[in-house]
Structures are given as structure tokens and as C-alpha cells.
Design a protein around this motif. Structure first.
Motif, mmCIF file in Angstrom:
data_model
loop_
_atom_site.group_PDB
_atom_site.id
_atom_site.type_symbol
_atom_site.label_atom_id
_atom_site.label_comp_id
_atom_site.label_asym_id
_atom_site.label_seq_id
_atom_site.Cartn_x
_atom_site.Cartn_y
_atom_site.Cartn_z
ATOM 1 N N GLU A 149 63.452 31.967 46.936
ATOM 2 C CA GLU A 149 63.860 30.647 47.435
ATOM 3 C C GLU A 149 62.963 30.308 48.615
ATOM 4 O O GLU A 149 62.419 31.202 49.252
ATOM 5 N N THR A 158 64.362 27.117 42.774
ATOM 6 C CA THR A 158 65.823 26.988 42.696
ATOM 7 C C THR A 158 66.299 27.374 41.292
ATOM 8 O O THR A 158 65.494 27.541 40.386
ATOM 9 N N THR A 162 64.960 31.003 40.478
ATOM 10 C CA THR A 162 65.481 32.023 41.384
ATOM 11 C C THR A 162 66.093 33.182 40.597
ATOM 12 O O THR A 162 65.835 34.357 40.896
ATOM 13 N N SER A 181 64.284 34.667 50.859
ATOM 14 C CA SER A 181 65.313 33.788 50.301
ATOM 15 C C SER A 181 66.070 33.100 51.429
ATOM 16 O O SER A 181 65.864 33.405 52.609
#
Ligand code: 6AU
Length: 258
Positions: A149, A158, A162, A181
Motif C-alpha cells: 500500500e 489497493t 494489495t 503499508s
């Protein structure tokens, strides 16, 4: 809810030498702070790290920002890191095919694999990026973080991207030791979550950087490490600022413990 482990306990569980060492340092120095020394001269970087070395577990560099780079700089960087017991993280954000990143990691002016304990990579090229970096890093006991992220406004890391990045990390745990992240992404205590875009006062910069507080990042979002750049290096008193971030980050961690 699961019991929150201490850094010491997590160090014991880690099999990768870099995370084992990192959690040990975090435990011993009582800090989850990584400073991002985004400065343009070797002198400035070294001065900052000499001053705030006692307060950090790791120093993050962008080696290609430095205007007067020379190999002697890396020697000094390693000396300071050793003296103050912190690790080195080159924020190179590798993002190419395996063969290219392998060359970028080992060769060129900076020879990053010679000195950086930790590097990071985007997962966008697919697993080849990890495989290539691993061919260089594994034999040197180096570690990699995958960027799962980002902190910047409108970023595309996203959702499914992710999720696929987390899987890539879990399948390459001999080299990938965690994530960049904005929150905790998986429960494995041997993987580390490091979060940039941190300031004591939240807000943003003029180019899309978005800030969260140490308390939000560690306390509420369950990340392990705060990465702070301008919040420290542009402060009037950088030692005072580093201490403030160290305290805020560590207090948020302590409050999570049973
Ligand atoms: O605290 P700042 O905003 O001065 O600096 C944040 C540092 C910069 C960025 O290149 C980096 O963190 N960064 C990263 C990293 C570490 O990979 C990812 C990201 O999503 N956002 C971010 O700011 O050196």
C-alpha cells in the motif's frame, strides 16, 4: 483477540536474520522509529544520523538523491549504523523485470546489495522482481519489503493488488520480511509492517503525501514501525523531534501490550 507479542518475543520467532536483529534492536533501544534521511549531501545525512542514531531502529536512504555521493560515504554510514546499533534501508523501490532489478541491486554506482540490510520493491512486475532480487540478496542475508500500500493520494496499490502482494510475500519468506503499508495486513508475527506518511500532526503536503499520526499507525492500525522523514529532518531541533517520535511510537506500542 490474539495476544500482542512483544518485540523481544517476535525476535525469538523470526528465522530471517534481518528481522531477528531488527526486533531485537527495537526491544533493546525501545524504538519503532525509522528515519527517512531524504537530504541532498553526504554531510547532512551523516550529521543527522550521528545525532539521532540513539533514537532509531533503522535509517532509510534514497541514495540517488545525494549530490556528492562517494563510496567513502557508505563506509561512514555503516560505521554510524554499527556504533548506534541501527540497520540500513535503501528505499530504491525496485519495479522492473527480474534480470534488470538484479543488476540494479548489485551493480552501478551504488552497489546497494553491498551495504543495505533492507530494500523495497513494487509487486507490479509480478514474482520475477522478487526472484531477481533474491538471487543477489539471499546469499548476503539481505531482506526485502514489498510495497503493498502507499501513502500518496490516488495511489493504485489497493484492493486485489494489495491482496496479491501479501501472497507474494508469504510465498517468499526466505527474502521478503514484510511490507510497506498503511496498516497491518497479515497476522504472521515474523512479518514486519512499516508505515510511511507519518507526522505528529496529520495533514498532507502539496504533492499528494498524506500523513497519519504515530498513535493512529501503531495504536489503531496495528503497524509495527513508523517511517518519518520531514517531520524530523526539517524540524528546528532534530534531536528533540526524533525523541518525540520515538516516544509517541513506543508509547502506542506499549499500550497494545497485555
Ligand atoms: O515523511 P516524509 O513525507 O518526508 O517522507 C516519507 C518517506 C519518503 C518516501 O519516499 C517514502 O517515505 N514513502 C514510501 C516508502 C518508504 O516506500 C512509500 C509510500 O507509500 N510513501 C512514502 O512516503 O522517503
Amino acid at each position: 483477540p490474539k495476544k500482542v507479542l512483544t518485540y523481544g518475543e517476535r525476535s525469538e520467532l523470526c528465522t530471517h536474520p534481518v528481522t531477528k536483529e531488527l526486533f531485537k534492536i527495537m526491544h533493546e533501544k525501545e524504538t519503532n522509529l525509522v528515519v527517512s534521511a531524504d537530504l541532498k549531501t553526504t554531510k547532512e545525512v551523516l550529521q543527522v544520523l550521528k545525532k539521532i542514531g540513539p533514537h532509531i531502529c533503522m535509517a532509510k536512504t534514497h541514495i540517488d538523491i545525494i549530490e556528492d555521493y562517494n563510496p567513502e560515504f557508505v563506509t561512514q554510514l555503516c560505521e554510524i549504523a554499527k556504533k548506534h546499533n541501527f540497520l540500513l534501508f535503501e528505499d530504491r523501490k525496485f519495479a522492473d523485470i527480474g534480470n534488470t532489478v538484479k543488476l540494479q541491486y548489485s551493480s552501478g554506482l551504488y552497489r546497494i546489495s553491498d551495504w543495505a540490510h533492507v530494500i523495497n520493491a513494487h509487486s507490479v512486475p509480478g514474482e520475477g522482481v522478487v526472484k531477481g532480487l533474491k538471487e543477489v540478496g539471499l546469499v548476503k542475508d539481505r531482506a526485502c519489503l514489498l510495497i503493498a500500500e502507499m501513502s500518496s493520494l490516488g495511489n493504485l496499490a489497493t484492493g486485489d493488488y494489495t491482496v496479491a502482494t501479501i501472497k507474494m510475500a508469504e510465498e517468499n519468506k526466505d527474502f521478503v520480511v514484510g511490507f510497506i503499508s498503511q496498516k497491518k495486513l497479515c497476522d504472521d508475527p515474523t512479518l514486519v509492517h512499516m508505515t510511511p506518511g507519518v507526522k505528529l500532526e496529520c495533514g498532507k503536503d502539496s504533492l499528494g503525501q498524506q500523513y497519519l499520526t504515530p498513535d493512529e499507525v501503531i495504536g489503531r492500525r496495528g503497524s509495527d514501525i513508523i517511517i518519518v522523514g520531514r517531520g524530523i529532518v526539517q524540524a528546528h531541533d532534530i534531536v528533540k523531534a526524533a525523541k518525540a517520535y520515538q516516544q509517541a511510537g513506543y508509547l502506542a506500542y506499549q499500550q497494545l501490550l497485555p
